[in-house]
Design a protein around this motif. Structure first.
Motif, mmCIF file in Angstrom:
data_model
loop_
_atom_site.group_PDB
_atom_site.id
_atom_site.type_symbol
_atom_site.label_atom_id
_atom_site.label_comp_id
_atom_site.label_asym_id
_atom_site.label_seq_id
_atom_site.Cartn_x
_atom_site.Cartn_y
_atom_site.Cartn_z
ATOM 1 N N VAL A 4 2.264 47.928 18.194
ATOM 2 C CA VAL A 4 1.169 47.975 17.219
ATOM 3 C C VAL A 4 1.201 49.294 16.448
ATOM 4 O O VAL A 4 1.034 49.331 15.226
ATOM 5 C CB VAL A 4 -0.188 47.778 17.923
ATOM 6 N N MET A 5 1.437 50.381 17.165
ATOM 7 C CA MET A 5 1.488 51.691 16.513
ATOM 8 C C MET A 5 2.648 51.785 15.525
ATOM 9 O O MET A 5 2.515 52.346 14.426
ATOM 10 C CB MET A 5 1.575 52.793 17.566
ATOM 11 N N GLN A 6 3.803 51.259 15.916
ATOM 12 C CA GLN A 6 4.952 51.308 15.014
ATOM 13 C C GLN A 6 4.703 50.464 13.764
ATOM 14 O O GLN A 6 5.079 50.863 12.651
ATOM 15 C CB GLN A 6 6.208 50.802 15.741
ATOM 16 N N LEU A 7 4.089 49.323 13.919
ATOM 17 C CA LEU A 7 3.778 48.487 12.774
ATOM 18 C C LEU A 7 2.776 49.184 11.843
ATOM 19 O O LEU A 7 2.908 49.120 10.617
ATOM 20 C CB LEU A 7 3.235 47.137 13.241
ATOM 21 N N HIS A 8 1.799 49.860 12.438
ATOM 22 C CA HIS A 8 0.837 50.590 11.621
ATOM 23 C C HIS A 8 1.527 51.698 10.825
ATOM 24 O O HIS A 8 1.262 51.896 9.635
ATOM 25 C CB HIS A 8 -0.268 51.180 12.493
ATOM 26 N N THR A 9 2.432 52.427 11.469
ATOM 27 C CA THR A 9 3.151 53.507 10.793
ATOM 28 C C THR A 9 3.973 52.972 9.627
ATOM 29 O O THR A 9 3.963 53.532 8.516
ATOM 30 C CB THR A 9 4.060 54.241 11.787
ATOM 31 N N ALA A 10 4.668 51.840 9.870
ATOM 32 C CA ALA A 10 5.496 51.257 8.806
ATOM 33 C C ALA A 10 4.647 50.750 7.655
ATOM 34 O O ALA A 10 5.010 50.916 6.477
ATOM 35 C CB ALA A 10 6.342 50.124 9.377
ATOM 36 N N ALA A 11 3.506 50.166 7.972
ATOM 37 C CA ALA A 11 2.635 49.620 6.927
ATOM 38 C C ALA A 11 1.974 50.713 6.107
ATOM 39 O O ALA A 11 1.637 50.518 4.937
ATOM 40 C CB ALA A 11 1.570 48.732 7.551
ATOM 41 N N SER A 12 1.778 51.884 6.719
ATOM 42 C CA SER A 12 1.079 52.982 6.051
ATOM 43 C C SER A 12 1.999 53.837 5.203
ATOM 44 O O SER A 12 1.529 54.667 4.427
ATOM 45 C CB SER A 12 0.377 53.850 7.092
ATOM 46 N N ALA A 13 3.316 53.652 5.364
ATOM 47 C CA ALA A 13 4.282 54.454 4.600
ATOM 48 C C ALA A 13 4.288 54.043 3.140
ATOM 49 O O ALA A 13 4.101 52.874 2.801
ATOM 50 C CB ALA A 13 5.668 54.286 5.196
ATOM 51 N N ASN A 14 4.487 55.006 2.269
ATOM 52 C CA ASN A 14 4.533 54.711 0.827
ATOM 53 C C ASN A 14 5.874 54.089 0.440
ATOM 54 O O ASN A 14 6.889 54.339 1.056
ATOM 55 C CB ASN A 14 4.322 55.991 0.025
#
Length: 401
Positions: free
Chosen positions: A391-401
């Motif tokens: 979940v954390m990795q998906l959040h990081t990827a989704a938040s990247a510009n």
């Protein structure tokens, strides 16, 4: 309470006991989700409606890579995931289900105790209509033979009733005894052991106990004059554009279906379907854990709910306020697991875990740029070692510009 401790420690030991019942004639809904949902009258959304475009190709590739890595590392046999942001959406799949069938992004799975977020939202909606008083005794609306101390509707939502515990192991075996059985609430409640010990005290520390949500499901049916399933369909699912979410067993999931992976404790999966994981499990766990859906709908639901776009924003603020530390799941408010990720509030719910054939989680980062991530896997899973970091990795990827 940090986000890591709330999820990694609390959810590691999570035993999501999912009780309740949904009953009505078999039906499904179809259509294309809309870009947003008008909130209840007198309310302003807490953030923008979800975007309708796909996230960028770079973000999509990073999200799929993160999801694929979990299978490559043998952390899960398969999973579906989805992300919803104001800028756009993404969904993906990897691996296989319990029968070895390759998963698709729109694969239908049991969402287990994430169902509780729907039940809680419906109760809050009924309160805004003046049909429910959150601070009235629950027994003003439904019968609860084990409630002798006047627990309120609000206390039931918050798991602070001190109701007797129904341990996971016995009722999993009860479910497995006849996978074709369609349980009624009365039949399910009748299986509660007579010598069950009360968990905690009225209004004290919350204890995760789905008996609370059994009765809340009954309350919904009583005050609306509809079945639990009908009320959720009319009030929440259709307005939110959730057309791959089903209130089992009143509604039947449509393909692609999945087969969950059985646990060592009991075989609660009926691979012939059509209910997930079986008719017995879905009906026994109804208002507390009987729903099914796909990851895209699950992420959309949480984004809209906590953004004040399904129910009144004032009701949402009540749902997330004053979370109390539950020994197994971390801070719990009204049908909501609450956390903090380096100063950003997080809201959501999890379901399943190591004792169930499906495991699910949906989590919203409620910051200036809200992001919702949903993950469902067709297997028993440990939240700390198998779900949290994904979940954390998906959040990081989704938040990247």
């Amino acid at each position: 309470m940090t986000f890591r401790r709330a999820l990694l420690l609390g959810l590691t030991t999570l035993l999501i006991a999912s009780l309740g019942i949904a009953a009505c004639s078999d039906s499904t809904s179809g259509g294309t989700p809309t870009s947003g949902v008008a909130p209840s009258a007198g309310s302003a959304p807490l953030w923008a409606a979800p975007g309708t475009a796909a996230l960028t190709a770079t973000q999509g590739a990073a999200l799929q890579s993160a999801l694929d890595s979990w299978i490559a590392q043998d952390k899960l046999i398969g999973a579906t995931a989805a992300v919803v942001t104001p800028q756009g959406v993404w969904s993906g799949a990897t691996g296989v289900d319990g029968a070895g069938t390759r998963l698709q992004p729109e694969a239908a799975m049991a969402i287990m105790s994430v169902t509780k977020s729907f039940t809680a939202a419906e109760v809050m909606l009924l309160a805004t209509r003046g049909l429910v008083n959150l601070d009235a005794p629950l027994t003003d609306y439904v019968q609860a033979p084990f409630d002798t101390k006047g627990a309120t509707v609000r206390q039931a939502l918050a798991m602070r009733t001190g109701f007797p515990d129904y341990a996971t192991a016995p009722y999993v075996k009860t479910i497995a005894a006849d996978l074709a059985k369609d349980w009624t609430p009365a039949q399910m409640l009748a299986t509660l052991p007579k010598d069950s010990v009360r968990q905690g005290t009225l209004g004290g520390t919350p204890y995760y106990n789905s008996l609370n949500y059994v009765l809340l499901g009954e309350l919904i049916a009583k005050v609306t004059g509809q079945s639990y399933a009908q009320a959720l369909r009319v009030d929440l699912l259709d307005p939110a554009g959730l057309h791959r979410t089903w209130v089992q067993t009143a509604e039947t999931p449509t393909g692609p279906l999945t087969v969950g992976k059985n646990t060592p404790a009991a075989d609660t999966v009926d691979p012939a379907g059509p209910y997930l994981p079986s008719r017995s499990a879905a009906s026994f766990t109804g208002a507390g854990g009987g729903m099914a859906g796909d990851a895209a709908d699950l992420a959309r639901w949480a984004y809209l709910l906590f953004g004040g776009q399904v129910i009144d924003s004032a009701s949402v603020k009540q749902m997330v306020a004053d979370p109390q530390e539950e020994p197994n799941v971390g801070p719990y408010a009204l049908g909501t697991m609450v956390g903090d990720d380096e100063g950003t509030p997080t809201y959501g719910h999890a379901g399943g875990g190591r004792d169930w054939p499906y495991t699910s989680i949906t989590l919203v980062w409620a910051g200036a740029q809200p992001v919702c991530v949903a993950v469902i896997t067709p297997q028993p899973a440990d939240f700390g070692s198998q779900i949290y970091e994904l979940v954390m990795q998906l959040h990081t990827a989704a938040s990247a510009n």
